[in-house]
Design a protein around this motif. Sequence first.
Motif, PDB file in Angstrom:
ATOM      1  N   GLU A  64     -34.338   1.499   8.028  1.00  0.00           N
ATOM      2  CA  GLU A  64     -34.829   1.914   6.710  1.00  0.00           C
ATOM      3  C   GLU A  64     -33.629   1.973   5.769  1.00  0.00           C
ATOM      4  O   GLU A  64     -33.238   3.027   5.279  1.00  0.00           O
ATOM      5  CB  GLU A  64     -35.514   3.271   6.809  1.00  0.00           C
ATOM      6  CG  GLU A  64     -36.389   3.618   5.624  1.00  0.00           C
ATOM      7  CD  GLU A  64     -37.643   2.772   5.530  1.00  0.00           C
ATOM      8  OE1 GLU A  64     -37.899   2.265   4.437  1.00  0.00           O
ATOM      9  OE2 GLU A  64     -38.353   2.626   6.539  1.00  0.00           O
ATOM     10  N   ALA A  65     -33.042   0.792   5.513  1.00  0.00           N
ATOM     11  CA  ALA A  65     -31.775   0.708   4.786  1.00  0.00           C
ATOM     12  C   ALA A  65     -31.855   1.312   3.389  1.00  0.00           C
ATOM     13  O   ALA A  65     -30.875   1.867   2.884  1.00  0.00           O
ATOM     14  CB  ALA A  65     -31.326  -0.751   4.694  1.00  0.00           C
ATOM     15  N   LEU A  66     -33.030   1.232   2.743  1.00  0.00           N
ATOM     16  CA  LEU A  66     -33.142   1.703   1.371  1.00  0.00           C
ATOM     17  C   LEU A  66     -33.103   3.230   1.265  1.00  0.00           C
ATOM     18  O   LEU A  66     -33.065   3.775   0.164  1.00  0.00           O
ATOM     19  CB  LEU A  66     -34.431   1.179   0.742  1.00  0.00           C
ATOM     20  CG  LEU A  66     -34.465  -0.337   0.490  1.00  0.00           C
ATOM     21  CD1 LEU A  66     -35.822  -0.771  -0.053  1.00  0.00           C
ATOM     22  CD2 LEU A  66     -33.351  -0.758  -0.462  1.00  0.00           C
ATOM     23  N   LEU A  67     -33.118   3.925   2.399  1.00  0.00           N
ATOM     24  CA  LEU A  67     -33.011   5.385   2.374  1.00  0.00           C
ATOM     25  C   LEU A  67     -31.598   5.869   2.703  1.00  0.00           C
ATOM     26  O   LEU A  67     -31.376   7.066   2.906  1.00  0.00           O
ATOM     27  CB  LEU A  67     -34.014   6.010   3.347  1.00  0.00           C
ATOM     28  CG  LEU A  67     -35.491   5.842   2.961  1.00  0.00           C
ATOM     29  CD1 LEU A  67     -36.391   6.580   3.959  1.00  0.00           C
ATOM     30  CD2 LEU A  67     -35.757   6.331   1.551  1.00  0.00           C
ATOM     31  N   LYS A  68     -30.644   4.973   2.722  1.00  0.00           N
ATOM     32  CA  LYS A  68     -29.255   5.376   2.916  1.00  0.00           C
ATOM     33  C   LYS A  68     -28.847   6.282   1.765  1.00  0.00           C
ATOM     34  O   LYS A  68     -29.036   5.966   0.595  1.00  0.00           O
ATOM     35  CB  LYS A  68     -28.355   4.141   2.969  1.00  0.00           C
ATOM     36  CG  LYS A  68     -26.883   4.446   3.223  1.00  0.00           C
ATOM     37  CD  LYS A  68     -26.080   3.156   3.299  1.00  0.00           C
ATOM     38  CE  LYS A  68     -24.606   3.423   3.563  1.00  0.00           C
ATOM     39  NZ  LYS A  68     -23.816   2.166   3.628  1.00  0.00           N
ATOM     40  N   HIS A  69     -28.291   7.459   2.095  1.00  0.00           N
ATOM     41  CA  HIS A  69     -27.950   8.428   1.058  1.00  0.00           C
ATOM     42  C   HIS A  69     -26.586   9.049   1.324  1.00  0.00           C
ATOM     43  O   HIS A  69     -26.094   9.063   2.447  1.00  0.00           O
ATOM     44  CB  HIS A  69     -29.016   9.534   0.978  1.00  0.00           C
ATOM     45  CG  HIS A  69     -29.277  10.219   2.280  1.00  0.00           C
ATOM     46  ND1 HIS A  69     -30.056   9.663   3.287  1.00  0.00           N
ATOM     47  CD2 HIS A  69     -28.872  11.424   2.759  1.00  0.00           C
ATOM     48  CE1 HIS A  69     -30.123  10.487   4.314  1.00  0.00           C
ATOM     49  NE2 HIS A  69     -29.404  11.562   4.020  1.00  0.00           N
ATOM     50  N   SER A  70     -25.982   9.548   0.257  1.00  0.00           N
ATOM     51  CA  SER A  70     -24.665  10.176   0.381  1.00  0.00           C
ATOM     52  C   SER A  70     -24.638  11.466  -0.422  1.00  0.00           C
ATOM     53  O   SER A  70     -25.407  11.655  -1.361  1.00  0.00           O
ATOM     54  CB  SER A  70     -23.563   9.218  -0.085  1.00  0.00           C
ATOM     55  OG  SER A  70     -23.724   8.897  -1.454  1.00  0.00           O
ATOM     56  N   PHE A  71     -23.728  12.370  -0.038  1.00  0.00           N
ATOM     57  CA  PHE A  71     -23.599  13.678  -0.684  1.00  0.00           C
ATOM     58  C   PHE A  71     -22.302  14.317  -0.224  1.00  0.00           C
ATOM     59  O   PHE A  71     -21.662  13.848   0.724  1.00  0.00           O
ATOM     60  CB  PHE A  71     -24.793  14.574  -0.318  1.00  0.00           C
ATOM     61  CG  PHE A  71     -25.059  14.655   1.164  1.00  0.00           C
ATOM     62  CD1 PHE A  71     -24.431  15.602   1.964  1.00  0.00           C
ATOM     63  CD2 PHE A  71     -25.938  13.762   1.771  1.00  0.00           C
ATOM     64  CE1 PHE A  71     -24.668  15.669   3.326  1.00  0.00           C
ATOM     65  CE2 PHE A  71     -26.189  13.817   3.131  1.00  0.00           C
ATOM     66  CZ  PHE A  71     -25.554  14.776   3.913  1.00  0.00           C
ATOM     67  N   ARG A  72     -21.926  15.403  -0.874  1.00  0.00           N
ATOM     68  CA  ARG A  72     -20.762  16.184  -0.469  1.00  0.00           C
ATOM     69  C   ARG A  72     -21.208  17.600  -0.147  1.00  0.00           C
ATOM     70  O   ARG A  72     -22.111  18.153  -0.795  1.00  0.00           O
ATOM     71  CB  ARG A  72     -19.699  16.217  -1.575  1.00  0.00           C
ATOM     72  CG  ARG A  72     -19.121  14.868  -1.933  1.00  0.00           C
ATOM     73  CD  ARG A  72     -17.922  15.007  -2.867  1.00  0.00           C
ATOM     74  NE  ARG A  72     -16.762  15.572  -2.178  1.00  0.00           N
ATOM     75  CZ  ARG A  72     -15.834  14.849  -1.568  1.00  0.00           C
ATOM     76  NH1 ARG A  72     -15.929  13.528  -1.552  1.00  0.00           N
ATOM     77  NH2 ARG A  72     -14.809  15.440  -0.974  1.00  0.00           N
ATOM     78  N   LEU A  73     -20.569  18.195   0.867  1.00  0.00           N
ATOM     79  CA  LEU A  73     -20.827  19.580   1.272  1.00  0.00           C
ATOM     80  C   LEU A  73     -19.500  20.257   1.594  1.00  0.00           C
ATOM     81  O   LEU A  73     -18.504  19.577   1.903  1.00  0.00           O
ATOM     82  CB  LEU A  73     -21.726  19.622   2.508  1.00  0.00           C
ATOM     83  CG  LEU A  73     -23.205  19.247   2.328  1.00  0.00           C
ATOM     84  CD1 LEU A  73     -23.898  19.200   3.685  1.00  0.00           C
ATOM     85  CD2 LEU A  73     -23.904  20.226   1.401  1.00  0.00           C
ATOM     86  N   PRO A  74     -19.454  21.595   1.551  1.00  0.00           N
ATOM     87  CA  PRO A  74     -18.229  22.287   1.962  1.00  0.00           C
ATOM     88  C   PRO A  74     -17.801  21.874   3.370  1.00  0.00           C
ATOM     89  O   PRO A  74     -18.651  21.645   4.247  1.00  0.00           O
ATOM     90  CB  PRO A  74     -18.633  23.763   1.903  1.00  0.00           C
ATOM     91  CG  PRO A  74     -19.734  23.807   0.893  1.00  0.00           C
ATOM     92  CD  PRO A  74     -20.486  22.529   1.064  1.00  0.00           C
ATOM     93  N   LYS A  75     -16.513  21.798   3.599  1.00  0.00           N
ATOM     94  CA  LYS A  75     -15.983  21.349   4.893  1.00  0.00           C
ATOM     95  C   LYS A  75     -16.355  22.270   6.039  1.00  0.00           C
ATOM     96  O   LYS A  75     -16.338  21.870   7.209  1.00  0.00           O
ATOM     97  CB  LYS A  75     -14.458  21.224   4.812  1.00  0.00           C
ATOM     98  CG  LYS A  75     -13.978  20.121   3.872  1.00  0.00           C
ATOM     99  CD  LYS A  75     -12.458  20.103   3.779  1.00  0.00           C
ATOM    100  CE  LYS A  75     -11.988  19.011   2.839  1.00  0.00           C
ATOM    101  NZ  LYS A  75     -10.497  19.006   2.694  1.00  0.00           N
ATOM    102  N   THR A  76     -16.715  23.517   5.742  1.00  0.00           N
ATOM    103  CA  THR A  76     -17.035  24.485   6.793  1.00  0.00           C
ATOM    104  C   THR A  76     -18.468  24.348   7.311  1.00  0.00           C
ATOM    105  O   THR A  76     -18.851  25.040   8.244  1.00  0.00           O
ATOM    106  CB  THR A  76     -16.851  25.914   6.251  1.00  0.00           C
ATOM    107  OG1 THR A  76     -17.609  26.062   5.036  1.00  0.00           O
ATOM    108  CG2 THR A  76     -15.389  26.191   5.951  1.00  0.00           C
TER     109      THR A  76
END
Length: 384
Positions: A64-76
């Motif tokens: 389901e390539a079109l659902l590839k997603h990215s984000f940032r979160l705290p390292k902890t």
Amino acid sequence: MLKTNRFLVMISAAIMALSFAAFAVPAQAQKLSLPFSELNMSIEMPKETYMELSAQYTRELKDEALLKHSFRLPKTWTDQMGEAKKTDFSTKVETLISHYIGPPNMYARSSFEVKVLKMDREMDLMHWYFTYMGTKGYSVTALKEWADGRRVEAEAIRIDVEATFVMRSVAMLSGDLVVIAEYSVPDPFWGEQRDEAVWSASTFTLEYANDRTIEPRKEFSILDIVKFNYPGSWQVRRPKLTVVDELSAVATSRNQRGEYDGRLDAFFLASHAGGTREENLKLYKEKYTDIVSFDLGAHIETLEGQTYDESISAGRVDIFKALKPGTESETGYEIWMALLESNVYDGYVFMNTVSREIDFVTWAKNQRSFKIMVESMELHGHAR
């Protein structure tokens, strides 16, 4: 050259004003009150600080390539589910595809979840998301829609058994799927974690665009004079064709119980057929109100920012309350009226729908379908 351009702009504005003279509506329109405020996008934490404290994540869903997603979160924060597998997405139950939690704090942990739901009917994402959160029991406090209509951010209160959470969330449209990212923080810690939540929500994105429509689109045409697209859940018919100077079409929609829940009536009149635009508008208003047994009541609003096919030289959409014939009694319905002007035909398009206060979901579906049909309408022919 600059003076010439300004002169052309002034002439164009004057012509547009004259074109809309026949489309006048009562000057005082009701201002709609929304059950949420504009989302506060302000932030105190510098971007450099957030980048230093957070890590970038990119997640894929197998097949389901079109659902590839990215984000940032705290390292902890820690991953709770690993790689998600493709599944048949539901319109009723969310499919969880990413899940992270914050460090323990002797109360309740913050969390970040990415979920997928399928849409089966055409609806503006903002209306769909607001309705979805209501069905989940969330109290929406603020909301913001992006200009392209394919991204919405919100802030809401979520009450669980363990705690009350403040939630910063994002919904993005990918074809007929909605991808939802929710950053939830226990209420006592919201003040200290808000900036991280806002930053993380703002970094969430889908890697690829999916322009597939929510419903299949069909095309309706009359002798290549009138053309428009409509959602596959609607049915369109036209009366028996006798003359080409005056054309018409009727579109209807049914709910899951098979009951009619939306109707659109369109009339198209050749520019050489006679009568002023003001006279013709009055004629078609009377014809339409006879058909649906409603009268046009108070003006609710004029839609801004509508786009039209290049064959349309001017267009306008106004919304009215629907009244019982010959009375001032409201019916719980709205009448949407689009007026389209071209060199060869003018279009008079009406829709009656249950009002937003009575049945928000049906209203949201109908107004979206109305916009799809009106914005795609083409009027062609040869001026006489």
